[in-house]
Write a protein that holds these residues in place. Structure first.
Motif, PDB file in Angstrom:
ATOM      1  N   MET A 259       0.835  -1.182   0.000  1.00 39.79           N
ATOM      2  CA  MET A 259       0.000   0.000   0.000  1.00 39.79           C
ATOM      3  C   MET A 259       0.883   1.250   0.000  1.00 39.79           C
ATOM      4  O   MET A 259       1.910   1.295   0.666  1.00 39.79           O
ATOM      5  CB  MET A 259      -0.902   0.007   1.235  1.00 39.79           C
ATOM      6  CG  MET A 259      -1.785   1.211   1.299  1.00 39.79           C
ATOM      7  SD  MET A 259      -3.183   0.991   2.393  1.00 39.79           S
ATOM      8  CE  MET A 259      -2.597   1.878   3.813  1.00 39.79           C
ATOM      9  N   THR A 260       0.481   2.257  -0.744  1.00 37.25           N
ATOM     10  CA  THR A 260       1.216   3.513  -0.804  1.00 37.25           C
ATOM     11  C   THR A 260       1.109   4.236   0.525  1.00 37.25           C
ATOM     12  O   THR A 260       0.037   4.336   1.096  1.00 37.25           O
ATOM     13  CB  THR A 260       0.645   4.422  -1.909  1.00 37.25           C
ATOM     14  OG1 THR A 260       0.738   3.735  -3.147  1.00 37.25           O
ATOM     15  CG2 THR A 260       1.382   5.745  -1.978  1.00 37.25           C
ATOM     16  N   GLU A 261       2.247   4.738   0.999  1.00 37.30           N
ATOM     17  CA  GLU A 261       2.264   5.529   2.234  1.00 37.30           C
ATOM     18  C   GLU A 261       2.738   6.936   1.903  1.00 37.30           C
ATOM     19  O   GLU A 261       3.868   7.129   1.458  1.00 37.30           O
ATOM     20  CB  GLU A 261       3.206   4.900   3.255  1.00 37.30           C
ATOM     21  CG  GLU A 261       3.272   5.671   4.546  1.00 37.30           C
ATOM     22  CD  GLU A 261       4.279   5.108   5.534  1.00 37.30           C
ATOM     23  OE1 GLU A 261       4.567   5.792   6.521  1.00 37.30           O
ATOM     24  OE2 GLU A 261       4.793   3.995   5.308  1.00 37.30           O
ATOM     25  N   ILE A 262       1.864   7.903   2.103  1.00 40.74           N
ATOM     26  CA  ILE A 262       2.227   9.303   1.886  1.00 40.74           C
ATOM     27  C   ILE A 262       3.075   9.737   3.068  1.00 40.74           C
ATOM     28  O   ILE A 262       2.665   9.626   4.215  1.00 40.74           O
ATOM     29  CB  ILE A 262       0.987  10.206   1.756  1.00 40.74           C
ATOM     30  CG1 ILE A 262       0.050   9.688   0.668  1.00 40.74           C
ATOM     31  CG2 ILE A 262       1.396  11.659   1.533  1.00 40.74           C
ATOM     32  CD1 ILE A 262       0.623   9.659  -0.715  1.00 40.74           C
ATOM     33  N   LYS A 263       4.252  10.255   2.801  1.00 39.59           N
ATOM     34  CA  LYS A 263       5.209  10.618   3.849  1.00 39.59           C
ATOM     35  C   LYS A 263       5.041  12.043   4.358  1.00 39.59           C
ATOM     36  O   LYS A 263       5.262  12.311   5.529  1.00 39.59           O
ATOM     37  CB  LYS A 263       6.649  10.452   3.344  1.00 39.59           C
ATOM     38  CG  LYS A 263       6.965   9.073   2.828  1.00 39.59           C
ATOM     39  CD  LYS A 263       7.183   8.139   3.962  1.00 39.59           C
ATOM     40  CE  LYS A 263       7.608   6.790   3.397  1.00 39.59           C
ATOM     41  NZ  LYS A 263       7.922   5.857   4.427  1.00 39.59           N
ATOM     42  N   ARG A 264       4.718  12.993   3.464  1.00 36.19           N
ATOM     43  CA  ARG A 264       4.615  14.394   3.849  1.00 36.19           C
ATOM     44  C   ARG A 264       4.089  15.187   2.648  1.00 36.19           C
ATOM     45  O   ARG A 264       3.969  14.667   1.554  1.00 36.19           O
ATOM     46  CB  ARG A 264       5.965  14.955   4.291  1.00 36.19           C
ATOM     47  CG  ARG A 264       6.972  15.050   3.149  1.00 36.19           C
ATOM     48  CD  ARG A 264       8.312  15.617   3.586  1.00 36.19           C
ATOM     49  NE  ARG A 264       9.235  15.556   2.492  1.00 36.19           N
ATOM     50  CZ  ARG A 264      10.071  14.547   2.252  1.00 36.19           C
ATOM     51  NH1 ARG A 264      10.108  13.517   3.069  1.00 36.19           N
ATOM     52  NH2 ARG A 264      10.874  14.569   1.217  1.00 36.19           N
ATOM     53  N   LEU A 265       3.840  16.450   2.887  1.00 37.14           N
ATOM     54  CA  LEU A 265       3.497  17.381   1.819  1.00 37.14           C
ATOM     55  C   LEU A 265       4.800  18.014   1.363  1.00 37.14           C
ATOM     56  O   LEU A 265       5.488  18.656   2.158  1.00 37.14           O
ATOM     57  CB  LEU A 265       2.538  18.453   2.363  1.00 37.14           C
ATOM     58  CG  LEU A 265       2.049  19.495   1.390  1.00 37.14           C
ATOM     59  CD1 LEU A 265       1.182  18.865   0.304  1.00 37.14           C
ATOM     60  CD2 LEU A 265       1.259  20.556   2.146  1.00 37.14           C
ATOM     61  N   ASP A 266       5.190  17.818   0.115  1.00 39.04           N
ATOM     62  CA  ASP A 266       6.477  18.313  -0.367  1.00 39.04           C
ATOM     63  C   ASP A 266       6.492  19.816  -0.620  1.00 39.04           C
ATOM     64  O   ASP A 266       7.508  20.460  -0.441  1.00 39.04           O
ATOM     65  CB  ASP A 266       6.917  17.583  -1.632  1.00 39.04           C
ATOM     66  CG  ASP A 266       7.589  16.255  -1.318  1.00 39.04           C
ATOM     67  OD1 ASP A 266       8.052  16.067  -0.185  1.00 39.04           O
ATOM     68  OD2 ASP A 266       7.652  15.414  -2.232  1.00 39.04           O
ATOM     69  N   PHE A 267       5.389  20.380  -1.096  1.00 38.91           N
ATOM     70  CA  PHE A 267       5.340  21.818  -1.308  1.00 38.91           C
ATOM     71  C   PHE A 267       3.886  22.247  -1.467  1.00 38.91           C
ATOM     72  O   PHE A 267       3.010  21.421  -1.723  1.00 38.91           O
ATOM     73  CB  PHE A 267       6.158  22.254  -2.527  1.00 38.91           C
ATOM     74  CG  PHE A 267       5.574  21.843  -3.848  1.00 38.91           C
ATOM     75  CD1 PHE A 267       4.765  22.711  -4.568  1.00 38.91           C
ATOM     76  CD2 PHE A 267       5.848  20.582  -4.385  1.00 38.91           C
ATOM     77  CE1 PHE A 267       4.221  22.333  -5.787  1.00 38.91           C
ATOM     78  CE2 PHE A 267       5.314  20.205  -5.598  1.00 38.91           C
ATOM     79  CZ  PHE A 267       4.497  21.075  -6.306  1.00 38.91           C
ATOM     80  N   MET A 268       3.666  23.549  -1.309  1.00 36.31           N
ATOM     81  CA  MET A 268       2.374  24.161  -1.579  1.00 36.31           C
ATOM     82  C   MET A 268       2.535  24.933  -2.879  1.00 36.31           C
ATOM     83  O   MET A 268       3.454  25.755  -2.996  1.00 36.31           O
ATOM     84  CB  MET A 268       1.995  25.149  -0.470  1.00 36.31           C
ATOM     85  CG  MET A 268       1.886  24.540   0.910  1.00 36.31           C
ATOM     86  SD  MET A 268       0.411  23.570   1.137  1.00 36.31           S
ATOM     87  CE  MET A 268      -0.826  24.830   1.083  1.00 36.31           C
ATOM     88  N   GLY A 269       1.696  24.679  -3.851  1.00 41.25           N
ATOM     89  CA  GLY A 269       1.745  25.407  -5.112  1.00 41.25           C
ATOM     90  C   GLY A 269       0.959  26.697  -5.006  1.00 41.25           C
ATOM     91  O   GLY A 269      -0.208  26.690  -4.627  1.00 41.25           O
ATOM     92  N   ILE A 270       1.592  27.806  -5.338  1.00 37.91           N
ATOM     93  CA  ILE A 270       0.963  29.121  -5.283  1.00 37.91           C
ATOM     94  C   ILE A 270       0.660  29.550  -6.713  1.00 37.91           C
ATOM     95  O   ILE A 270       1.567  29.921  -7.456  1.00 37.91           O
ATOM     96  CB  ILE A 270       1.892  30.162  -4.626  1.00 37.91           C
ATOM     97  CG1 ILE A 270       2.282  29.725  -3.224  1.00 37.91           C
ATOM     98  CG2 ILE A 270       1.232  31.530  -4.627  1.00 37.91           C
ATOM     99  CD1 ILE A 270       3.394  30.557  -2.627  1.00 37.91           C
ATOM    100  N   PRO A 271      -0.612  29.487  -7.121  1.00 45.05           N
ATOM    101  CA  PRO A 271      -0.930  29.933  -8.473  1.00 45.05           C
ATOM    102  C   PRO A 271      -0.806  31.442  -8.574  1.00 45.05           C
ATOM    103  O   PRO A 271      -1.193  32.176  -7.660  1.00 45.05           O
ATOM    104  CB  PRO A 271      -2.377  29.478  -8.679  1.00 45.05           C
ATOM    105  CG  PRO A 271      -2.941  29.398  -7.307  1.00 45.05           C
ATOM    106  CD  PRO A 271      -1.803  29.032  -6.403  1.00 45.05           C
ATOM    107  N   SER A 272      -0.246  31.904  -9.673  1.00 45.97           N
ATOM    108  CA  SER A 272      -0.025  33.335  -9.845  1.00 45.97           C
ATOM    109  C   SER A 272      -0.219  33.726 -11.297  1.00 45.97           C
ATOM    110  O   SER A 272      -0.014  32.923 -12.202  1.00 45.97           O
ATOM    111  CB  SER A 272       1.394  33.698  -9.397  1.00 45.97           C
ATOM    112  OG  SER A 272       1.642  35.075  -9.571  1.00 45.97           O
ATOM    113  N   GLN A 273      -0.578  34.982 -11.494  1.00 46.37           N
ATOM    114  CA  GLN A 273      -0.616  35.561 -12.828  1.00 46.37           C
ATOM    115  C   GLN A 273       0.612  36.418 -13.072  1.00 46.37           C
ATOM    116  O   GLN A 273       0.819  36.887 -14.186  1.00 46.37           O
ATOM    117  CB  GLN A 273      -1.895  36.380 -13.008  1.00 46.37           C
ATOM    118  CG  GLN A 273      -3.132  35.499 -12.978  1.00 46.37           C
ATOM    119  CD  GLN A 273      -4.402  36.288 -13.098  1.00 46.37           C
ATOM    120  OE1 GLN A 273      -4.660  37.196 -12.312  1.00 46.37           O
ATOM    121  NE2 GLN A 273      -5.196  35.946 -14.083  1.00 46.37           N
ATOM    122  N   ASP A 274       1.425  36.605 -12.042  1.00 50.32           N
ATOM    123  CA  ASP A 274       2.642  37.410 -12.137  1.00 50.32           C
ATOM    124  C   ASP A 274       3.644  36.860 -11.118  1.00 50.32           C
ATOM    125  O   ASP A 274       3.633  37.248  -9.944  1.00 50.32           O
ATOM    126  CB  ASP A 274       2.323  38.876 -11.866  1.00 50.32           C
ATOM    127  CG  ASP A 274       3.521  39.800 -12.009  1.00 50.32           C
ATOM    128  OD1 ASP A 274       4.678  39.335 -11.888  1.00 50.32           O
ATOM    129  OD2 ASP A 274       3.297  41.005 -12.219  1.00 50.32           O
TER     130      ASP A 274
END
Length: 117
Positions: free
Chosen positions: A1-16
């Motif tokens: 079974m897949t084990e998620i270890k952590r959140l690697d990054f938060m994606g910040i959507p931007s127009q600039d």
């Protein structure tokens, strides 16, 4: 079974991306990544800026569930950010468990200053 270890990054959507990087680094004070131009750090959480429209995807600001940014003193942090031109949504809340103050980055991505007590 897949084990998620952590959140690697938060994606910040931007127009600039330049504007976003300036906001996250110069206004919020996130630590620049020494290896990546568009990434910065809050503690051990990486915030990576990306422009969805450059990848053929629509830009959509992250709203409805503000990212909680831990600070030691919400009132002091809020005052500091207000002095830098950041506008907050309403008063600082005291929930009986924590203090929270809500705002958004220049692209409308919702954030909050947060301190559990």
């Amino acid at each position: 079974m897949t084990e998620i270890k952590r959140l690697d990054f938060m994606g910040i959507p931007s127009q600039d991306a330049e504007r976003s990087r300036t906001f996250y680094r110069d206004v919020l004070g996130l630590r620049p990544d020494e290896h990546a131009e568009w990434e910065q750090w809050a503690g051990d959480t990486c915030f990576g800026i990306w422009e969805p429209e450059r990848m053929g995807r629509p830009f959509v600001a992250q709203t409805g569930s503000p990212w909680p940014l831990h600070v030691d003193d919400v009132a002091a942090a809020r005052a500091d950010l207000e002095a830098k031109g950041v506008s907050f949504f309403g008063d600082t809340l005291d929930t009986g468990v924590c203090h929270m103050a809500f705002f958004a980055d220049p692209d409308g991505n919702e954030l909050m200053l947060h301190r559990r007590y």
